[in-house]
Design a protein around this motif. Structure first.
Motif, PDB file in Angstrom:
ATOM      1  N   LEU A 229      -6.079 -21.520  16.646  1.00  0.00           N
ATOM      2  CA  LEU A 229      -6.924 -20.405  16.237  1.00  0.00           C
ATOM      3  C   LEU A 229      -7.003 -20.305  14.720  1.00  0.00           C
ATOM      4  N   GLY A 230      -5.854 -20.372  14.042  1.00  0.00           N
ATOM      5  CA  GLY A 230      -5.851 -20.272  12.583  1.00  0.00           C
ATOM      6  C   GLY A 230      -6.622 -21.387  11.929  1.00  0.00           C
ATOM      7  N   ASN A 231      -6.514 -22.608  12.469  1.00  0.00           N
ATOM      8  CA  ASN A 231      -7.232 -23.751  11.912  1.00  0.00           C
ATOM      9  C   ASN A 231      -8.738 -23.575  12.058  1.00  0.00           C
ATOM     10  N   LEU A 232      -9.186 -23.136  13.231  1.00  0.00           N
ATOM     11  CA  LEU A 232     -10.617 -22.937  13.441  1.00  0.00           C
ATOM     12  C   LEU A 232     -11.169 -21.857  12.516  1.00  0.00           C
ATOM     13  N   LEU A 233     -10.398 -20.779  12.338  1.00  0.00           N
ATOM     14  CA  LEU A 233     -10.857 -19.705  11.453  1.00  0.00           C
ATOM     15  C   LEU A 233     -10.930 -20.180  10.005  1.00  0.00           C
ATOM     16  N   ARG A 234      -9.942 -20.990   9.578  1.00  0.00           N
ATOM     17  CA  ARG A 234      -9.967 -21.519   8.206  1.00  0.00           C
ATOM     18  C   ARG A 234     -11.161 -22.432   8.010  1.00  0.00           C
ATOM     19  N   GLN A 235     -11.457 -23.280   9.013  1.00  0.00           N
ATOM     20  CA  GLN A 235     -12.613 -24.163   8.901  1.00  0.00           C
ATOM     21  C   GLN A 235     -13.901 -23.364   8.718  1.00  0.00           C
ATOM     22  N   ALA A 236     -13.926 -22.152   9.308  1.00  0.00           N
ATOM     23  CA  ALA A 236     -15.119 -21.321   9.219  1.00  0.00           C
ATOM     24  C   ALA A 236     -15.094 -20.388   8.020  1.00  0.00           C
ATOM     25  N   GLY A 237     -14.031 -20.470   7.210  1.00  0.00           N
ATOM     26  CA  GLY A 237     -13.937 -19.604   6.046  1.00  0.00           C
ATOM     27  C   GLY A 237     -13.546 -18.181   6.384  1.00  0.00           C
ATOM     28  N   ILE A 238     -12.916 -17.985   7.538  1.00  0.00           N
ATOM     29  CA  ILE A 238     -12.464 -16.661   7.969  1.00  0.00           C
ATOM     30  C   ILE A 238     -10.954 -16.604   7.805  1.00  0.00           C
ATOM     31  N   ALA A 239     -10.452 -15.559   7.232  1.00  0.00           N
ATOM     32  CA  ALA A 239      -9.016 -15.449   6.976  1.00  0.00           C
ATOM     33  C   ALA A 239      -8.253 -15.408   8.295  1.00  0.00           C
ATOM     34  N   PRO A 240      -7.255 -16.306   8.483  1.00  0.00           N
ATOM     35  CA  PRO A 240      -6.430 -16.262   9.690  1.00  0.00           C
ATOM     36  C   PRO A 240      -5.739 -14.905   9.814  1.00  0.00           C
ATOM     37  N   GLY A 241      -5.682 -14.398  11.025  1.00  0.00           N
ATOM     38  CA  GLY A 241      -5.086 -13.091  11.262  1.00  0.00           C
ATOM     39  C   GLY A 241      -6.104 -11.984  11.331  1.00  0.00           C
ATOM     40  N   SER A 242      -7.288 -12.240  10.805  1.00  0.00           N
ATOM     41  CA  SER A 242      -8.338 -11.236  10.885  1.00  0.00           C
ATOM     42  C   SER A 242      -9.030 -11.328  12.244  1.00  0.00           C
ATOM     43  N   VAL A 243      -9.760 -10.292  12.591  1.00  0.00           N
ATOM     44  CA  VAL A 243     -10.476 -10.260  13.861  1.00  0.00           C
ATOM     45  C   VAL A 243     -11.970 -10.168  13.567  1.00  0.00           C
ATOM     46  N   PRO A 244     -12.671 -11.305  13.489  1.00  0.00           N
ATOM     47  CA  PRO A 244     -14.101 -11.277  13.166  1.00  0.00           C
ATOM     48  C   PRO A 244     -14.909 -10.659  14.294  1.00  0.00           C
TER      49      PRO A 244
END
Length: 293
Positions: A229-244
């Motif tokens: 999950l954290g890797n996918l969010l980082r790839q998308a430029g979304i901070a890991p731990g956040s809930v988009p």
């Protein structure tokens, strides 16, 4: 062994009841049968039959071994033990009704356990129940109204439950989908399946891990779900731990379909995200191709 571990756990937590006494008796007979038949010299069904006859006759005709009496003694001991832990008894061992005012959301399961045991004894042996010094109806009345449904009946009121709203979003491959920056990898694995067919590489996603099985063509890989999950969010430029929100998922659709590490790249054809109680997790994936170095 598993049988006796289960019996010990159940009886240790909730004490004996009449059905559990018979369960222990049948389990003892079963264990005796197993032990006898470990050796040919003692493997005789007549010994099993004789032991069963003696055992059930003892439970039926020996007053001290009657299942109801054994269960009452066990539940009385359980009630006294829990009452002592909750400091419900006075110096003479009688029940202090005013102590029930201390029930809260944390301690209510312990009060429920005490009430279950005390109610069991009161229904079957009024003489044994007198040691608490108060009638059962006064115990019921002493339970605060907001906890009475749970303590007396095991019901959770609406105020004690929290509704968890679950929302599912998915990222899917679209027409013209491209994956850039994948040079330097030496092997490409396609035709992934979500089950073990014994031939094709397959994957499985649990609550804790994404497992990639290469059917012997490459060492299997386990990716922790949090890292995925954290890797996918980082790839998308979304901070890991956040809930988009759903809009952010839609906007970063393509980036959320690629997992990258030093050793491999996993390209998904679909990733399902679950948002529940202000938390986000990967609920389901569909693996398209995997590249390894």
């Amino acid at each position: 062994v598993l049988f006796w571990v289960g019996v010990g756990r159940r009886v240790g937590e909730y004490g004996l009841t009449e059905p559990r006494v018979w369960l222990v008796a049948c389990g003892g007979l079963m264990t005796l049968c197993v032990l006898l038949f470990l050796m040919r010299r003692t493997a005789r069904y007549r010994w099993v039959c004789a032991a069963g006859f003696v055992l059930f006759a003892a439970l039926a005709y020996v007053p001290a071994l009657e299942p109801e009496r054994v269960a009452v003694r066990s539940q009385l001991h359980r009630a006294v033990r829990i009452a002592g832990e909750l400091e419900l008894l006075d110096g003479e061992g009688a029940l202090r009704l005013d102590a029930f005012r201390q029930i809260d959301s944390v301690s209510k399961p312990r009060f429920r356990n005490f009430y279950e045991a005390a109610d069991y004894v009161a229904d079957r042996d009024t003489a044994a129940f007198r040691r608490f010094g108060v009638p059962m109806r006064e115990i019921r009345n002493a339970v605060p109204a907001e906890y009475s449904d749970y303590v007396l009946y095991g019901w959770n009121s609406a105020a004690d439950t929290v509704e968890v709203v679950e929302t599912y979003w998915s990222a899917e491959t679209q027409r013209g989908f491209r994956v850039d920056g994948i040079g330097g990898y030496s092997a490409l694995y396609t035709e992934w399946r979500s089950w073990n067919s014994g031939q094709y590489p397959y994957y499985e996603l649990t609550d804790s891990t994404l497992n990639l099985h290469f059917a012997g063509l490459h060492p299997d890989v386990a990716v922790p779900a949090e890292e995925l999950l954290g890797n996918l969010l980082r790839q998308a430029g979304i901070a890991p731990g956040s809930v988009p929100d759903e809009a952010a998922i839609r906007e970063k659709n393509d980036e959320l379909l690629v997992y990258r590490s030093k050793e491999l790249v996993v390209v998904f054809s679909e990733v399902w995200f679950e948002r529940s109680d202000s938390a986000l997790r990967v609920d389901k994936v569909s693996v398209d191709v995997v590249l390894t170095r």
